[in-house]
Structure formats: C-alpha cells, structure tokens
Design a protein around this motif. Structure first.
Motif, mmCIF file in Angstrom:
data_model
loop_
_atom_site.group_PDB
_atom_site.id
_atom_site.type_symbol
_atom_site.label_atom_id
_atom_site.label_comp_id
_atom_site.label_asym_id
_atom_site.label_seq_id
_atom_site.Cartn_x
_atom_site.Cartn_y
_atom_site.Cartn_z
ATOM 1 N N MET A 133 -1.236 -9.903 9.278
ATOM 2 C CA MET A 133 -2.323 -10.645 8.698
ATOM 3 C C MET A 133 -1.935 -12.124 8.694
ATOM 4 S SD MET A 133 -4.002 -10.176 4.888
ATOM 5 C CE MET A 133 -3.473 -8.508 4.905
ATOM 6 N N ASN A 134 -2.900 -12.962 9.072
ATOM 7 C CA ASN A 134 -2.637 -14.399 9.163
ATOM 8 C C ASN A 134 -3.392 -15.180 8.099
ATOM 9 O OD1 ASN A 134 -0.957 -14.084 11.350
ATOM 10 N ND2 ASN A 134 -2.596 -14.337 12.834
ATOM 11 N N CYS A 135 -2.859 -16.331 7.745
ATOM 12 C CA CYS A 135 -3.449 -17.228 6.758
ATOM 13 C C CYS A 135 -4.792 -17.740 7.274
ATOM 14 C CB CYS A 135 -2.503 -18.389 6.495
ATOM 15 S SG CYS A 135 -3.156 -19.630 5.368
ATOM 16 N N GLY A 136 -5.801 -17.692 6.430
ATOM 17 C CA GLY A 136 -7.120 -18.196 6.795
ATOM 18 C C GLY A 136 -7.178 -19.709 6.861
ATOM 19 N N THR A 137 -6.204 -20.392 6.287
ATOM 20 C CA THR A 137 -6.184 -21.853 6.274
ATOM 21 C C THR A 137 -5.442 -22.436 7.473
ATOM 22 O OG1 THR A 137 -6.269 -21.865 3.858
ATOM 23 C CG2 THR A 137 -5.522 -23.884 4.921
ATOM 24 N N CYS A 138 -4.208 -21.942 7.731
ATOM 25 C CA CYS A 138 -3.404 -22.554 8.793
ATOM 26 C C CYS A 138 -3.033 -21.588 9.921
ATOM 27 C CB CYS A 138 -2.140 -23.188 8.204
ATOM 28 S SG CYS A 138 -0.940 -21.994 7.591
ATOM 29 N N GLY A 139 -3.322 -20.287 9.777
ATOM 30 C CA GLY A 139 -3.077 -19.329 10.842
ATOM 31 C C GLY A 139 -1.670 -18.741 10.887
ATOM 32 N N THR A 140 -0.794 -19.139 9.975
ATOM 33 C CA THR A 140 0.575 -18.627 9.926
ATOM 34 C C THR A 140 0.576 -17.189 9.403
ATOM 35 O OG1 THR A 140 1.365 -20.862 9.463
ATOM 36 C CG2 THR A 140 2.872 -19.064 8.940
ATOM 37 N N ALA A 141 1.520 -16.382 9.888
ATOM 38 C CA ALA A 141 1.643 -15.003 9.415
ATOM 39 C C ALA A 141 1.984 -14.990 7.924
ATOM 40 C CB ALA A 141 2.716 -14.265 10.199
ATOM 41 N N LEU A 142 1.237 -14.188 7.157
ATOM 42 C CA LEU A 142 1.461 -14.088 5.713
ATOM 43 C C LEU A 142 2.652 -13.190 5.408
ATOM 44 C CD1 LEU A 142 -2.208 -13.668 4.451
ATOM 45 C CD2 LEU A 142 -0.809 -15.729 4.402
ATOM 46 N N LEU A 143 3.347 -13.501 4.332
ATOM 47 C CA LEU A 143 4.471 -12.698 3.861
ATOM 48 C C LEU A 143 4.029 -11.863 2.669
ATOM 49 C CD1 LEU A 143 7.186 -15.507 3.769
ATOM 50 C CD2 LEU A 143 6.728 -13.890 5.628
ATOM 51 N N THR A 144 4.540 -10.643 2.567
ATOM 52 C CA THR A 144 4.303 -9.827 1.385
ATOM 53 C C THR A 144 5.130 -10.400 0.249
ATOM 54 O OG1 THR A 144 4.010 -7.871 2.766
ATOM 55 C CG2 THR A 144 4.450 -7.496 0.437
ATOM 56 N N ALA A 145 4.536 -10.502 -0.931
ATOM 57 C CA ALA A 145 5.236 -11.066 -2.082
ATOM 58 C C ALA A 145 4.984 -10.203 -3.309
ATOM 59 C CB ALA A 145 4.768 -12.489 -2.347
ATOM 60 N N GLN A 146 5.842 -10.319 -4.296
ATOM 61 C CA GLN A 146 5.656 -9.629 -5.570
ATOM 62 C C GLN A 146 4.901 -10.550 -6.514
ATOM 63 O OE1 GLN A 146 6.504 -6.453 -6.439
ATOM 64 N NE2 GLN A 146 6.984 -6.208 -4.292
ATOM 65 N N PHE A 147 3.895 -10.003 -7.182
ATOM 66 C CA PHE A 147 3.130 -10.739 -8.173
ATOM 67 C C PHE A 147 3.440 -10.110 -9.525
ATOM 68 C CE2 PHE A 147 -0.890 -10.976 -10.638
ATOM 69 C CZ PHE A 147 -0.909 -12.334 -10.845
ATOM 70 N N TYR A 148 3.980 -10.883 -10.447
ATOM 71 C CA TYR A 148 4.393 -10.339 -11.738
ATOM 72 C C TYR A 148 3.367 -10.664 -12.810
ATOM 73 C CZ TYR A 148 8.842 -9.486 -9.529
ATOM 74 O OH TYR A 148 9.820 -9.037 -8.682
ATOM 75 N N THR A 149 3.204 -9.748 -13.730
ATOM 76 C CA THR A 149 2.217 -9.902 -14.791
ATOM 77 C C THR A 149 2.779 -10.552 -16.033
ATOM 78 O OG1 THR A 149 2.723 -7.724 -15.694
ATOM 79 C CG2 THR A 149 0.976 -7.855 -14.044
ATOM 80 N N GLY A 150 4.080 -10.646 -16.146
ATOM 81 C CA GLY A 150 4.702 -11.179 -17.339
ATOM 82 C C GLY A 150 5.283 -10.080 -18.213
ATOM 83 N N SER A 151 4.774 -8.865 -18.064
ATOM 84 C CA SER A 151 5.318 -7.717 -18.794
ATOM 85 C C SER A 151 6.348 -7.030 -17.923
ATOM 86 C CB SER A 151 4.212 -6.729 -19.146
ATOM 87 O OG SER A 151 3.261 -7.341 -19.977
ATOM 88 N N HIS A 152 7.511 -6.808 -18.442
ATOM 89 C CA HIS A 152 8.588 -6.199 -17.674
ATOM 90 C C HIS A 152 8.218 -4.779 -17.255
ATOM 91 C CE1 HIS A 152 12.577 -5.398 -16.246
ATOM 92 N NE2 HIS A 152 12.628 -4.318 -16.993
ATOM 93 N N GLY A 153 8.322 -4.506 -15.964
ATOM 94 C CA GLY A 153 8.099 -3.160 -15.441
ATOM 95 C C GLY A 153 6.644 -2.755 -15.287
ATOM 96 N N VAL A 154 5.704 -3.637 -15.551
ATOM 97 C CA VAL A 154 4.285 -3.315 -15.421
ATOM 98 C C VAL A 154 3.743 -4.012 -14.179
ATOM 99 C CG1 VAL A 154 2.000 -3.469 -16.482
ATOM 100 C CG2 VAL A 154 4.023 -3.107 -17.916
ATOM 101 N N PRO A 155 3.394 -3.243 -13.140
ATOM 102 C CA PRO A 155 2.860 -3.895 -11.941
ATOM 103 C C PRO A 155 1.455 -4.445 -12.210
ATOM 104 C CG PRO A 155 2.754 -1.519 -11.720
ATOM 105 C CD PRO A 155 3.474 -1.797 -13.005
ATOM 106 N N PRO A 156 1.044 -5.475 -11.489
ATOM 107 C CA PRO A 156 -0.300 -6.023 -11.692
ATOM 108 C C PRO A 156 -1.354 -5.016 -11.257
ATOM 109 C CG PRO A 156 0.709 -7.013 -9.784
ATOM 110 C CD PRO A 156 1.757 -6.172 -10.438
ATOM 111 N N TYR A 157 -2.508 -5.062 -11.897
ATOM 112 C CA TYR A 157 -3.602 -4.182 -11.506
ATOM 113 C C TYR A 157 -4.931 -4.826 -11.864
ATOM 114 C CZ TYR A 157 -3.766 -2.856 -16.442
ATOM 115 O OH TYR A 157 -3.839 -2.884 -17.803
ATOM 116 N N LEU A 158 -5.986 -4.345 -11.209
ATOM 117 C CA LEU A 158 -7.351 -4.748 -11.505
ATOM 118 C C LEU A 158 -7.957 -3.659 -12.374
ATOM 119 C CD1 LEU A 158 -8.422 -5.640 -7.873
ATOM 120 C CD2 LEU A 158 -7.780 -7.243 -9.655
#
Length: 67
Positions: free
Chosen positions: A1-26
C-alpha cells in the motif's frame, strides 16, 4: 500500500491507546442507552516514512453494521 500524498510505500505501525495491553479499536452503538449493543472492530495503522501521513483501517468494518 502506498501513501496517497507522496506515493511512498507505507509501513505498518503500532497505535497505542494509552492503556497498557489494550489494543486500539473502533466501537459503535445503535443508541445512547447503557444496555444498547456495542459493535467493535480492531484497527490497523500505517505510516509514511517520508511525509508522516498516518492511515487507519478497520480490521472488520462489516462488524460495525447493525442488521
């Protein structure tokens, strides 16, 4: 998957919620009551290493729908 702004390949990253051990969710509720059903989906996060744009994607968007 590429960046919609500059076209560079996107990296997978961790997004933290602030609570230890709780993954982000919708989450979504049909109404405002305490006993209304809640629908949830995890979140995948991607970041562009060049321009810094961040993209979030629901892991199971269909699960957020009420039938």
């Amino acid at each position: 998957m590429n960046c919609g702004t500059c076209g560079t390949a996107l990296l997978t990253a961790q997004f933290y919620t602030g609570s230890h051990g709780v993954p982000p969710y919708l989450s979504r509720k049909r109404g405002k009551g305490a006993f209304e059903p809640v629908r949830r989906s995890g979140v995948d996060c991607f970041v562009c290493p060049i321009c810094g744009k961040i993209e979030f994607y629901a892991q199971d968007a269909q699960n957020l729908l009420f039938q």
